[in-house]
Design a protein around this motif. Structure first.
Motif, PDB file in Angstrom:
ATOM      1  N   UNK A  78      -5.067   4.535   4.557  1.00  0.00           N
ATOM      2  CA  UNK A  78      -5.643   5.575   3.695  1.00  0.00           C
ATOM      3  C   UNK A  78      -7.100   5.196   3.449  1.00  0.00           C
TER       4      UNK A  78
ATOM      5  N   UNK B  75      -7.765   1.094   3.308  1.00  0.00           N
ATOM      6  CA  UNK B  75      -6.697   0.098   3.272  1.00  0.00           C
ATOM      7  C   UNK B  75      -5.518   0.533   4.118  1.00  0.00           C
ATOM      8  N   UNK B  76      -4.911  -0.454   4.771  1.00  0.00           N
ATOM      9  CA  UNK B  76      -3.629  -0.220   5.428  1.00  0.00           C
ATOM     10  C   UNK B  76      -2.551  -0.346   4.370  1.00  0.00           C
ATOM     11  N   UNK B  77      -1.452   0.404   4.521  1.00  0.00           N
ATOM     12  CA  UNK B  77      -0.365   0.303   3.545  1.00  0.00           C
ATOM     13  C   UNK B  77       0.609  -0.823   3.916  1.00  0.00           C
TER      14      UNK B  77
END
Lengths: 342, 342
Positions: B159, B174-176
């Protein structure tokens, strides 16, 4: 004490009507509180009702308005909540967005000057019931410290996402704080220590004492990433709704100040995209069927637990503290007495 | 080896031109890779170039197209990437959204069939440079297990949020997932163990062995909440772009399959809202000035570190492994040889 949702709903509606809240408005506000109780979220349930009544009495919440709105662009609705009840203003904005979304595909409402909108899942669900995707954001009083910081500078800034599928909708509703302040208050009430990664005290030191945490700040969830998302919500809402930043936000926890936080609702018509509701439902079922870490606890999809708790509470009743039951019944009886004297 | 951004950019552009990539497309793709290097994100930098060249050679990436798009609604652009280079397709979609957003206030592009779009911050920054708010979502191969699960069922589903302010824009990316698979590969290469909460092995057991983690699944960040957000991205992108779910996604890490993940870009015109760019900048400065947990590490705002690393790398150069430098220079020389033989 176990009480039926219908009985409690009636009490809540009468308590609001006693403050001259319009009948359709009382129905929406009461429904939100009852739905929070049914989902096992008492911090957003009937315990909010006495404060709401106090806010109505003090003129901080307006009993009749559903806000005034204008389209600042074809896809953006600018809403002045006019101190209206939070769920009344949001549901009115949702109606207006829903009327545009079949043509626009996507539309956004930026809401300021509305009272506390409560459990965000309520709106995500309402949107999916209409067949729409929803993203809901809200801000609050400063309760959360930045990652690497110790001062309460951010709201608990919840995010909700609702997506219709062929089966149950996907309903995600989370605060960007590690826990809710309500949970810390609950530990204080029951005399239980809190884990040491939940909050800092007024001096900025990690604490396991819930009383000390109440005067400090809650950690963001998920360290730097959760902080980033909470801050993203803070900025998105302030940029669009023109609402106040957390350190100056008042009026969602007290009965003294006007509510000056903001709320953002985005609706998207899934028919404007290329995915299928059947595909979404099938993937969620594969997820539920995937191997769990603990064989006794199957993998869940956000919203599963909430739905299960709701179904259970609908059949067995809502477990309300006796004192709260007495308090809201007293608020409801005001209405009856007024009727009798007419 | 420390190398100048400009020199590396030229090499990357030549390597792409050698595969008949249109000059303007080569410029965008090379710029994305260089900007990732400058920000200290080598996993999204030039190490992607050899695979990209292989994909172009194999016909899995189309050198000339920027995708074909149509407005399925006034505010929703449906994009078939036609196997185009990811950043080329996204930047073209952004241009189209940007042309609509002054009237619409908000617009969304749902993109399928484009190659890997790389570092999402790139698009968030490009949008804020135009004065717009951006939300960017993307999906990927299954690398992440659900909270409470052990099978890789979700993508790393990043996101990004970009918001213009009076000062530096707010850029969150950021990656989740708990960490990137690239970071686990890096630990494997350097022979360092990983913390035991990063990943599970192929049997679903927590592991500190990076080699074992490579065949298992990465944990979601932030436990249940991060899992919920990652799943929200998975579903939103699939619902709108009609792309594939993680377990069947291919083509962002290999040079064998067509890329069938999806990407979503939302632009919002902050002028359609009521907030001010000055207010946002002032709040971010208060946040930076708020009390840090460690007096030597001031509170940061997402994007601060990235900007500092970029400024440093622009002046001192990009630290590229010699072997990678040799490899991309060889790819670039193909172009020179072809020119010479003409």
């Amino acid at each position: 004490m176990l009480l039926s949702a219908e009985g409690l709903r009636e009490i809540a509606e009468r308590a609001l009507s006693a403050q001259r809240v319009a009948p359709s408005h009382a129905r929406i506000q009461a429904d939100l509180l009852i739905e929070a109780e049914l989902r096992g979220l008492p911090s957003h349930g009937l315990q909010r009702l006495p404060r709401l009544v106090a806010r109505l009495k003090a003129g901080l919440a307006h009993p009749m308005t559903s806000g005034s709105a204008h389209w600042s662009r074809h896809g953006v609705l600018s809403v002045d909540g006019e101190r209206g009840l939070g769920p009344v203003v949001v549901m009115r904005a949702m109606e207006q967005l829903a009327a545009q979304v079949p043509q626009q595909g996507i539309a956004l409402a930026a809401i300021r000057n509305a009272n506390h909108i409560g459990m965000l899942a309520y709106y995500a669900e309402a949107a999916t019931a209409r067949g729409y995707i929803a993203i809901v954001l809200s801000t609050s009083e400063a309760l959360v410290h930045p990652y690497g910081g110790i001062e309460a500078m951010l709201g608990t800034n919840p995010i909700a996402i609702g997506i219709p599928t062929e089966a149950d909708p996907f309903i995600l509703d989370l605060a960007t704080s590690r826990v809710s302040m309500g949970k810390i208050h609950h530990h204080a009430l029951t005399g239980n220590p809190i884990p040491d990664d939940w909050a800092v005290d007024a001096h900025g030191c990690r604490t396991t004492d819930p009383e000390a945490a109440k005067t400090g700040a809650i950690a963001p969830f998920g360290e730097a990433k959760g902080y980033g998302l909470g801050l993203g919500v803070e900025l998105l809402v302030a940029a669009l709704a023109g609402s106040t930043f957390a350190p100056e936000v008042r009026g969602t926890l007290d009965a003294v100040d006007v509510a000056n936080k903001g709320d953002v609702l985005i609706l998207v018509d899934p028919a404007s995209g290329s995915g299928t509701a059947a595909g979404l439902a099938a993937y969620l079922d594969r997820l539920r069927a995937s191997r769990p870490a603990d064989p006794d606890r199957p993998v869940a999809v956000p919203g599963d637990g909430m739905r299960a708790r709701r179904a259970r509470a609908l059949s067995t009743g809502i477990d309300l503290p006796d004192s709260l039951h007495d308090e809201i019944r007293a608020l409801a009886r005001v209405a009856e007495r007024e009727k009798e004297t007419k």
